[in-house]
Motif scaffolding. Sequence first.
Motif, PDB file in Angstrom:
ATOM      1  N   GLU A   1     -61.868  -2.311   4.808  1.00  0.00           N
ATOM      2  CA  GLU A   1     -62.262  -2.179   3.413  1.00  0.00           C
ATOM      3  C   GLU A   1     -61.507  -3.133   2.500  1.00  0.00           C
ATOM      4  O   GLU A   1     -62.104  -3.775   1.628  1.00  0.00           O
ATOM      5  CB  GLU A   1     -62.047  -0.733   2.952  1.00  0.00           C
ATOM      6  N   TYR A   2     -60.212  -3.214   2.667  1.00  0.00           N
ATOM      7  CA  TYR A   2     -59.376  -4.070   1.822  1.00  0.00           C
ATOM      8  C   TYR A   2     -58.234  -4.617   2.666  1.00  0.00           C
ATOM      9  O   TYR A   2     -57.770  -3.960   3.602  1.00  0.00           O
ATOM     10  CB  TYR A   2     -58.775  -3.286   0.652  1.00  0.00           C
ATOM     11  N   PRO A   3     -57.724  -5.791   2.319  1.00  0.00           N
ATOM     12  CA  PRO A   3     -56.534  -6.290   3.022  1.00  0.00           C
ATOM     13  C   PRO A   3     -55.312  -5.463   2.643  1.00  0.00           C
ATOM     14  O   PRO A   3     -55.146  -5.071   1.490  1.00  0.00           O
ATOM     15  CB  PRO A   3     -56.408  -7.738   2.518  1.00  0.00           C
ATOM     16  N   THR A   4     -54.478  -5.159   3.633  1.00  0.00           N
ATOM     17  CA  THR A   4     -53.315  -4.303   3.437  1.00  0.00           C
ATOM     18  C   THR A   4     -52.037  -5.101   3.663  1.00  0.00           C
ATOM     19  O   THR A   4     -51.986  -5.958   4.544  1.00  0.00           O
ATOM     20  CB  THR A   4     -53.355  -3.114   4.409  1.00  0.00           C
ATOM     21  N   PHE A   5     -51.012  -4.811   2.867  1.00  0.00           N
ATOM     22  CA  PHE A   5     -49.738  -5.520   3.013  1.00  0.00           C
ATOM     23  C   PHE A   5     -48.589  -4.572   2.737  1.00  0.00           C
ATOM     24  O   PHE A   5     -48.758  -3.481   2.201  1.00  0.00           O
ATOM     25  CB  PHE A   5     -49.661  -6.728   2.071  1.00  0.00           C
ATOM     26  N   TYR A   6     -47.392  -5.012   3.112  1.00  0.00           N
ATOM     27  CA  TYR A   6     -46.171  -4.329   2.690  1.00  0.00           C
ATOM     28  C   TYR A   6     -45.238  -5.394   2.112  1.00  0.00           C
ATOM     29  O   TYR A   6     -45.408  -6.594   2.359  1.00  0.00           O
ATOM     30  CB  TYR A   6     -45.511  -3.589   3.856  1.00  0.00           C
TER      31      TYR A   6
END
Length: 324
Positions: free
Chosen positions: A100-105
């Motif tokens: 659905e969306y790009p994820t990051f930390y």
Amino acid sequence: MRIARWVQQGVVSDGFVIDDRVVAFPDRVTVADVLAGGLAAALELGASACAVEGIPLADVSLLAPLVPASIRDFVAFEEHVEGVTAAIDGVSEVVPEWHEYPTFYFTNPHTVLATEDVVSPPVTERLDFELEVGAVIGGVPGRDGANLTAADAAEHIFGYLVFNDWSARDVQGREMKVRLGPCKGKDFGTTLGPWIVTADEFASLHDDEGFLPLTMDVSVNGGRVGIDLLSNMGWPFAELVAYASRNSRVVPGDVLGSGTAGNGGCLAELWGRRGELSPPPLATGDEVVMRVEGIGEIRNVVGPAVAVPAIPPARIRPRLRERP
């Protein structure tokens, strides 16, 4: 154009790498200054540096090419997710939310390493690397870096570097069972380098959707472990930058990692696919070398683990609501 930081005889300099020499910026200008000024001004400055003699690249030691304002690390390669979830959680799974969306930390900008630095890991039985590319954000006149469209976000990408997200997988696995993290499994070291290659160098290589088909590979002690194309990301970098800017800002000096390449971009992916620790975790004395087409090479040797003071486990508290 390549932009770097280096040290020679104890003196730190910022400047350009031109062929096999380095040329310092004039008037004590720094990499941070150049990033803030934006790509067009940097290219103009670089054109004037070509006539300067400089000093041999072989005579200096490269530092990380910038002091990051922040480091966001995405997880944009589906193939990596398939393998590493099996290694950490025991089940290979790409959840629908990944698509659905790009994820990051956010990772630690205070433990950045340069090529040739020795890595000092925590006590871990599953030390790993992660082969990535980082996009470096520069200034764009008249913009604050907030709520960007993908087209506008592309203009904020100043350049690219090689990015190695060192990882202690056993520590990471414990942390992520708490539904938060990773934190201490990651923040002991991130190698950035060897320099920033400006985005104009890749302008003709983007495909119709904005992906860059650059070859990425990693080897341990001279044996190749993984190879992939940067264009196998689920989103092109401009969309990662746009997402990072949502209800927030990207600013000059920010670094955004692509996430780990597939097909052996890290050991954990291979452990998950094979059901065993093959290849073995990194050990003291191992040398990890990463190369990305058009950007360059970083290499680091693993040093001994660093023992740290103990932290006791949580105490079970009585949950009083009033002071006794």
